[in-house]
Design a protein around this motif. Structure first.
Motif, PDB file in Angstrom:
ATOM      1  N   GLU A 127       0.829  -1.203   0.000  1.00 49.57           N
ATOM      2  CA  GLU A 127       0.000   0.000   0.000  1.00 49.57           C
ATOM      3  C   GLU A 127       0.870   1.263   0.000  1.00 49.57           C
ATOM      4  N   ILE A 128       1.929   1.244   0.772  1.00 54.65           N
ATOM      5  CA  ILE A 128       2.843   2.385   0.813  1.00 54.65           C
ATOM      6  C   ILE A 128       3.485   2.591  -0.553  1.00 54.65           C
ATOM      7  N   LYS A 129       3.901   1.504  -1.186  1.00 54.36           N
ATOM      8  CA  LYS A 129       4.519   1.583  -2.510  1.00 54.36           C
ATOM      9  C   LYS A 129       3.538   2.174  -3.527  1.00 54.36           C
ATOM     10  N   LYS A 130       2.286   1.732  -3.454  1.00 60.55           N
ATOM     11  CA  LYS A 130       1.255   2.223  -4.362  1.00 60.55           C
ATOM     12  C   LYS A 130       1.013   3.715  -4.140  1.00 60.55           C
ATOM     13  N   LYS A 132       3.092   5.912  -2.859  1.00 61.63           N
ATOM     14  CA  LYS A 132       4.252   6.671  -3.308  1.00 61.63           C
ATOM     15  C   LYS A 132       4.236   6.846  -4.822  1.00 61.63           C
ATOM     16  N   ALA A 133       3.846   5.796  -5.552  1.00 63.61           N
ATOM     17  CA  ALA A 133       3.758   5.905  -7.010  1.00 63.61           C
ATOM     18  C   ALA A 133       2.706   6.938  -7.396  1.00 63.61           C
ATOM     19  N   GLU A 134       1.589   6.948  -6.695  1.00 64.96           N
ATOM     20  CA  GLU A 134       0.534   7.916  -6.970  1.00 64.96           C
ATOM     21  C   GLU A 134       1.006   9.342  -6.696  1.00 64.96           C
ATOM     22  N   VAL A 135       1.742   9.532  -5.627  1.00 64.31           N
ATOM     23  CA  VAL A 135       2.276  10.853  -5.304  1.00 64.31           C
ATOM     24  C   VAL A 135       3.252  11.301  -6.388  1.00 64.31           C
ATOM     25  N   ARG A 136       4.123  10.390  -6.867  1.00 63.80           N
ATOM     26  CA  ARG A 136       5.052  10.742  -7.941  1.00 63.80           C
ATOM     27  C   ARG A 136       4.303  11.158  -9.199  1.00 63.80           C
ATOM     28  N   ARG A 137       3.245  10.398  -9.547  1.00 59.33           N
ATOM     29  CA  ARG A 137       2.435  10.712 -10.727  1.00 59.33           C
ATOM     30  C   ARG A 137       1.797  12.087 -10.585  1.00 59.33           C
ATOM     31  N   LYS A 138       1.250  12.372  -9.422  1.00 61.16           N
ATOM     32  CA  LYS A 138       0.608  13.664  -9.199  1.00 61.16           C
ATOM     33  C   LYS A 138       1.629  14.796  -9.193  1.00 61.16           C
ATOM     34  N   ASP A 139       2.817  14.554  -8.681  1.00 66.02           N
ATOM     35  CA  ASP A 139       3.873  15.567  -8.717  1.00 66.02           C
ATOM     36  C   ASP A 139       4.243  15.911 -10.158  1.00 66.02           C
ATOM     37  N   LYS A 140       4.346  14.879 -10.995  1.00 63.26           N
ATOM     38  CA  LYS A 140       4.663  15.113 -12.408  1.00 63.26           C
ATOM     39  C   LYS A 140       3.551  15.913 -13.077  1.00 63.26           C
ATOM     40  N   ALA A 141       2.303  15.571 -12.815  1.00 66.24           N
ATOM     41  CA  ALA A 141       1.174  16.294 -13.405  1.00 66.24           C
ATOM     42  C   ALA A 141       1.161  17.739 -12.928  1.00 66.24           C
ATOM     43  N   LEU A 142       1.441  17.951 -11.669  1.00 66.36           N
ATOM     44  CA  LEU A 142       1.487  19.299 -11.117  1.00 66.36           C
ATOM     45  C   LEU A 142       2.614  20.108 -11.759  1.00 66.36           C
ATOM     46  N   ALA A 143       3.768  19.495 -11.952  1.00 68.82           N
ATOM     47  CA  ALA A 143       4.891  20.175 -12.593  1.00 68.82           C
ATOM     48  C   ALA A 143       4.542  20.541 -14.030  1.00 68.82           C
ATOM     49  N   GLU A 144       3.879  19.617 -14.728  1.00 66.16           N
ATOM     50  CA  GLU A 144       3.479  19.884 -16.108  1.00 66.16           C
ATOM     51  C   GLU A 144       2.464  21.029 -16.169  1.00 66.16           C
ATOM     52  N   THR A 145       1.498  21.019 -15.272  1.00 61.13           N
ATOM     53  CA  THR A 145       0.480  22.064 -15.230  1.00 61.13           C
ATOM     54  C   THR A 145       1.104  23.418 -14.920  1.00 61.13           C
TER      55      THR A 145
END
Length: 168
Positions: A127-130, A132-145
């Motif tokens: 669950e922690i790994k999942k 963390k992956a979601e947070v990384r994905r959202k960080d990338k989307a936020l950076a792109e936005t």
């Protein structure tokens, strides 16, 4: 280095151990013995299996080793003997009984419960790994936005606020 008689050492240790449980510094000042010597004597007592409280004065805050030593010392005592022992050490019989129960529960752990704990830990790790992956994905989307927003502001600054109207 001064030598102290066994009688003086015993009398001093009696002040440090329950039920008095006085601080090392106060006993050192009163008896004129260095605190290091008193800590050394307490360490010797602990190594000999005597229940010695640590820095905490309350019995509930004693270390697990000291609690286990008390349980072992009182294992064969009758109720009256246990009461006398507790008065001498500054404890309550209910505390000693609770510590005994805690020890037995610790030994009562089975392989099934260990397996269950291991599975729970594995599930939590996944669950922690999942997450963390979601947070990384959202960080990338936020950076792109934020990059797109910066680019759009630069474009507006370059061409002005007027939108392109080719129909005019």
């Amino acid at each position: 280095m001064p030598r102290y008689s066994e009688e003086r050492k015993a009398a001093t240790l009696k002040k440090l151990l329950p039920p008095q449980s006085r601080s090392v510094n106060s006993v050192a000042d009163e008896d004129g013995i260095s605190p290091q010597t008193l800590y050394h004597w307490l360490k010797q007592c602990r190594e000999q299996g005597v229940a010695v409280p640590g820095h905490q004065k309350q019995a509930d805050q004693w270390s697990a080793e000291d609690k286990l030593a008390i349980v072992i010392e009182t294992a064969g005592l009758s109720e009256a003997e246990l009461s006398a022992y507790c008065r001498e050490k500054g404890l309550f019989t209910a505390q000693v009984k609770q510590w005994r129960t805690d020890c037995l529960q610790g030994f009562g752990r089975t392989a099934d419960s260990e397996r269950q704990v291991k599975q729970e830990r594995k599930k939590t790790t996944k669950e922690i790994k999942k997450l963390k992956a979601e947070v990384r994905r959202k960080d990338k989307a936020l950076a792109e936005t934020s990059a797109l927003l910066v680019l759009s502001k630069k474009l507006e600054a370059l061409y002005g606020d007027e939108p392109d109207n080719e129909d005019d």
